[in-house]
Design a protein around this motif. Sequence first.
Motif, mmCIF file in Angstrom:
data_model
loop_
_atom_site.group_PDB
_atom_site.id
_atom_site.type_symbol
_atom_site.label_atom_id
_atom_site.label_comp_id
_atom_site.label_asym_id
_atom_site.label_seq_id
_atom_site.Cartn_x
_atom_site.Cartn_y
_atom_site.Cartn_z
ATOM 1 N N TRP A 1 -9.341 3.891 -13.052
ATOM 2 C CA TRP A 1 -10.289 3.374 -14.044
ATOM 3 C C TRP A 1 -9.541 2.518 -15.059
ATOM 4 C CZ3 TRP A 1 -10.014 8.587 -12.848
ATOM 5 C CH2 TRP A 1 -11.095 9.116 -12.125
ATOM 6 N N SER A 2 -10.159 1.441 -15.483
ATOM 7 C CA SER A 2 -9.586 0.651 -16.570
ATOM 8 C C SER A 2 -9.857 1.374 -17.886
ATOM 9 C CB SER A 2 -10.236 -0.746 -16.603
ATOM 10 O OG SER A 2 -9.783 -1.459 -17.745
ATOM 11 N N PHE A 3 -8.831 1.411 -18.742
ATOM 12 C CA PHE A 3 -8.970 2.117 -20.020
ATOM 13 C C PHE A 3 -10.047 1.467 -20.899
ATOM 14 C CE2 PHE A 3 -7.421 3.698 -24.176
ATOM 15 C CZ PHE A 3 -7.406 5.050 -23.865
ATOM 16 N N GLU A 4 -10.308 0.159 -20.700
ATOM 17 C CA GLU A 4 -11.330 -0.531 -21.492
ATOM 18 C C GLU A 4 -12.733 -0.047 -21.145
ATOM 19 O OE1 GLU A 4 -10.787 -4.651 -20.857
ATOM 20 O OE2 GLU A 4 -8.950 -4.790 -22.057
ATOM 21 N N ASP A 5 -12.920 0.524 -19.934
ATOM 22 C CA ASP A 5 -14.243 1.019 -19.530
ATOM 23 C C ASP A 5 -14.525 2.413 -20.071
ATOM 24 O OD1 ASP A 5 -14.575 -1.304 -18.142
ATOM 25 O OD2 ASP A 5 -13.846 -0.488 -16.243
ATOM 26 N N LEU A 6 -13.520 3.063 -20.677
ATOM 27 C CA LEU A 6 -13.719 4.401 -21.236
ATOM 28 C C LEU A 6 -14.537 4.290 -22.515
ATOM 29 C CD1 LEU A 6 -13.110 7.415 -21.101
ATOM 30 C CD2 LEU A 6 -10.998 6.977 -22.378
ATOM 31 N N LEU A 7 -15.674 5.011 -22.571
ATOM 32 C CA LEU A 7 -16.583 4.928 -23.712
ATOM 33 C C LEU A 7 -16.397 6.068 -24.706
ATOM 34 C CD1 LEU A 7 -19.833 3.949 -21.791
ATOM 35 C CD2 LEU A 7 -18.193 2.440 -22.901
ATOM 36 N N SER B 1 -3.892 13.482 -27.207
ATOM 37 C CA SER B 1 -3.090 12.721 -28.162
ATOM 38 C C SER B 1 -2.651 11.395 -27.559
ATOM 39 C CB SER B 1 -1.873 13.542 -28.592
ATOM 40 O OG SER B 1 -1.066 12.795 -29.474
ATOM 41 N N CYS B 2 -2.258 11.421 -26.282
ATOM 42 C CA CYS B 2 -1.841 10.186 -25.599
ATOM 43 C C CYS B 2 -3.007 9.190 -25.528
ATOM 44 C CB CYS B 2 -1.335 10.512 -24.194
ATOM 45 S SG CYS B 2 -0.839 9.058 -23.257
ATOM 46 N N LEU B 3 -4.194 9.679 -25.182
ATOM 47 C CA LEU B 3 -5.365 8.799 -25.116
ATOM 48 C C LEU B 3 -5.716 8.226 -26.481
ATOM 49 C CD1 LEU B 3 -7.762 10.746 -22.699
ATOM 50 C CD2 LEU B 3 -6.231 8.860 -22.160
ATOM 51 N N PHE B 4 -5.595 9.041 -27.530
ATOM 52 C CA PHE B 4 -5.917 8.575 -28.876
ATOM 53 C C PHE B 4 -4.974 7.454 -29.317
ATOM 54 C CE2 PHE B 4 -5.764 8.804 -33.510
ATOM 55 C CZ PHE B 4 -7.106 8.693 -33.816
ATOM 56 N N LEU C 1 -7.008 -0.706 -28.135
ATOM 57 C CA LEU C 1 -8.464 -0.948 -28.201
ATOM 58 C C LEU C 1 -9.010 -0.889 -29.613
ATOM 59 C CD1 LEU C 1 -9.724 1.054 -25.099
ATOM 60 C CD2 LEU C 1 -9.104 -1.337 -25.257
ATOM 61 N N HIS C 2 -8.115 -0.717 -30.612
ATOM 62 C CA HIS C 2 -8.538 -0.737 -32.031
ATOM 63 C C HIS C 2 -9.643 0.283 -32.297
ATOM 64 C CE1 HIS C 2 -6.139 -4.356 -32.337
ATOM 65 N NE2 HIS C 2 -6.822 -4.896 -31.327
ATOM 66 N N ASN C 3 -9.426 1.512 -31.808
ATOM 67 C CA ASN C 3 -10.326 2.655 -32.071
ATOM 68 C C ASN C 3 -11.751 2.411 -31.563
ATOM 69 O OD1 ASN C 3 -8.300 4.140 -33.378
ATOM 70 N ND2 ASN C 3 -8.685 3.035 -35.293
ATOM 71 N N ARG C 4 -11.873 1.732 -30.451
ATOM 72 C CA ARG C 4 -13.199 1.478 -29.898
ATOM 73 C C ARG C 4 -13.778 2.711 -29.208
ATOM 74 N NH1 ARG C 4 -13.442 -3.167 -25.606
ATOM 75 N NH2 ARG C 4 -13.017 -1.441 -24.202
ATOM 76 N N ILE C 5 -12.906 3.558 -28.663
ATOM 77 C CA ILE C 5 -13.356 4.758 -27.935
ATOM 78 C C ILE C 5 -13.703 5.858 -28.942
ATOM 79 C CG2 ILE C 5 -12.722 6.489 -26.220
ATOM 80 C CD1 ILE C 5 -10.782 4.444 -25.061
#
Length: 783
Positions: free
Chosen positions: A70-76, A113-116, A123-127
Motif C-alpha cells: 500500500w502507498s502510505f499516501e492512501d492511508l486515511l 510511533s513509526c507511522l506517526f 504527509l504533514h499530519n494528514r493521517i
Amino acid sequence: MIAIRNQLQKDVFTPQEERLLGLVFVWKPGKKRKNCILCAAVSTDRPYQASLVKFKKADKGDVYKQVAWWSFEDLLAVDGKDADKDNPEFDLQFDKVYKWIAGNSGEKNNFMSCLFKLNRRYLHNRIKFVNVSSHILEESLRPPMEQRARRPVEEEEGIGVYQELSSKEAFDIEKLMEQFDESISNSEAFAEKMSKDLHVLDEANIRSIIVSEKQVTEMMELIDVGLVEVKNIEQTLQTYEELLQSVKEQMDHIHQSNYQLQVIDCNQQKLLEEVIFLVHELDLAKEHQHALRNGDLSTPESLQACIAAVEALNNCMNVRLLPGHRKLQSVVEQLIKFENLRQLFESRFIRHINAMFVLQGNEQSISLMQQSGELIFPNHKLYQDELLPYSPLMAWIKNNSPAIFADLSKVYAENIRKLYDKQTKEFFDLVKFRLTGIKEGMRFRIQESFEKLTASTSNLQKTLFRNSLYEHLGSETDLADRGMTDKAKDEQDREWSISTFCTQMIDQVLAELEPICIAEEEFITKFFMLTEDTCSETPQSALCKQMEEAKVPKKTKIGILPFVIGFEEFVTVAEAIFKNAERRGDLDKAYNKVIAAVFASVENIASMNLKTPPDVVIMENFHHIYCFLSELKIHSLEDRKKEAAQQYSEHRDLYVTKYLGQPLEKLNIFFDGVKARIAQGVKEDEVSYHLAFSKQELRKVIEKYQGKEVKKALENLYKKVVKHLSEEGNLLQVVWYTMQGEFVRQYKEFEEMIAQCYPGSGITMNFSIEDILQYFLDITKAI
C-alpha cells in the motif's frame, strides 16, 4: 526480530533502494495466528515515497514472500483501539479498513510511533490517529536535544543491526588499506598499529575536553548573564505592550467616534437631498395658483396661463413619492392643497366649457346664405377654432376624470346636434324650394338622413345616404313633374332636363355636406383626442370577445369553429369596403390582432377534453384559415397564412402517426432489433446468423401478416378516420392519402432491410405495393 529486519532490508528493500523503518508481526482477528509481518519503508532517493508492505513466511525455509503493498499516501486513518490500556489490536483504513492483531503491545506501540513520524515528516499530519496513547505521540514529538541525548541508548540497543556501508565509507577504508598494504599480510602488526593510533587519538580527545572545560564554565556564566538581560528585556517589552494596549483602546474609541460622525454626516446629507427634492418637486408657483383659482378662461392670454398652471399642477401631483414621504405632515398638507386646487379648477373649467357648448347649440346668428344662386351649408370653423385652444385642458380632464370627460362629450354631442338639426332642416327646405318652387312644401324627412351623416360617417354609409336621398327627393321630383305635365304633358325634353337638374342638385347637396362632415370629424379627433384606431376598435373588440367566450360545440364532430367562420366573414366584408382606403394600415393592425385571438382560441378549444382528437380540431380549422387567406391574398397576413399552413401540416402528420402508427407492428419490432445489432458493429450480411434474427424467425413474422388481415385493419382505421373528420373540413381524402403514403414508406423500408440483411434468401412480403394501393382504393369506394 533484528535478524529478520536485517534479512528483509538486505534481500527486499535494498535492491528496491528503500530503507526499512519499522515492522510488526500481525495476523487477522478471529483467524489462526500466522507468520505475517507488516513493514513501513521509505525510498532513499528524492522525492521520498513511503509505503506499507505485508510479508508472509513461506511454508519451507526462512524466506518471506510479499503478499500486499500500500502507498502510505492512501492511508486515511490509524485506530489504536484503546489509548489507556495495552491492546495489541489496531486498524489501518485505506479504501477499506484492515484489522490486525500485533504480537504484543510493545511492538504495536513502536509501529504506531513509526507511522506517526512518517505522517508528520512526509504527509504533514494528514493521517488521522485515534485511540493512540498520548505518550507515544509525545515521544515522537520530543525536541532534537532530547532525541540526541537518547541516541546513544538507541544505538546501544541497535548493536548488531546490520548497517550497510556508504560509498564514502567504503572509499575511506580502501584508502586506509592501501596505506598499510605491506602490513596486511601481518594482521597482528596491523592491529597493533591501529591500536596505538587509537590510543593517541583518545589522549588528544581527553586533553581537548580538559582544555575546553574552562571555556564551558565561562560560557555558562555568560549564559546566566544573558538570561538576566533577557528577563530585563522581557519586563521592558511588557511595559511597552501595556502602553501600546492603552493607545490601541484610545485609537479604537477615536475610530468609533469618527465612524459615528461619518454616519451622522451621511444621514444629514441624504436628509438635505430629500428636503431639496420635495421642496423642488412639490412647489407650485404663486402665479400658477392664482391662474387655477381666478384665471379667466375666456381670454387667450389667461387661457394659456391656465394651461401652463394645469401642467405644473399635474407634474406636482404625479411626482413619484416613496411611502415614507407620504407620512410627512408637510407633504400631506401640500398634496391636499394640490387636490383642492385641481377640484376647484376642474369645476370652473367644466362650467365654462359647458356654457360654450350650450351657447353654440343655441346660436341664432348663423343661417343659410345663398350667394350667386348656389347652395351653401353654414361653416362651423369659427366654433371649432374657438374650442380648439381648450384641447390641452380636455386632455387633462380625460386623464384625471374619465367619467366627467365622457359627460362633456355627451353635452357637446347633444348641443351640436341641435345646431345641425336646425341648419340641416333649413338647408333641405332650400333644396326643396329650388326643386319645387314652393318654400313650405310637404315635410322632408331629414332626421333619418342626418343620423347617417355623423362625424364618423364612412364611405359606405355616405353611399347609402346618397341612395336614400334619391329616394326622398324622388317624391318631390314627381310633384314637380306632375305640376309641369299639367302645362305640357307631351314635352319629353323638358322632363329629361328636370331629371338632369335633380341629379345635379343631389350632387351639389353631397358636395356641400361632405366637407362639413370631414371638418367635424377632424375637429372631434383633435378636441376629444380620438385615436386613429377608434373606427376599428369596436368590430375587432367584439370578435376578440366572442373568441374568448367561445364554448365547445355540443356536436360529436367539432368541425370548423363558429368564430373562425366569423373571422372569415369579417375579413371578407372589410376587404370589400376598405380595400383601397387611406387608413389601410389601421385595418391591417386590426386583422393581426383578431387573427392572433383566433389562433389562440383554436388551440384553447383543442386542448379541452373533447371526443374529437385535438390534432383534428387544429388541423381542420387551420386548413380552413389557410384556404380563405390564400384566396384573399392580403399582404399583411402572409406570415399568418404560412403559420396556419405549418400548423395544419404538423398536426396532420401527428394525427397520421398516432392513428396509423405501425400497422405491421411485429415487423417493426423485428427490424428495430436488426438495426440495433448493426449499430453495435454487426455487419449487415451477418445479422441472419444471430438466432433471434435468423431467416426462419423473419419468415414466421412475415407469415402473420396476410393480405386479408392487413386490408381488414385498414378498413377499421378508415371508419375511425371518418368518425373523427367533419364534412365541412373536407380533409378525409387528404388524410387518407397521407396514411397511404406513410404505409408505403414503411413497406419500402422493410423491403430494403430484407435486401441488405438477407440477400439471396428469397424472402418477400405476402402482399405488394400494388396490393396496398388497391386496398386503400377499394376501402375508399366501399365505405
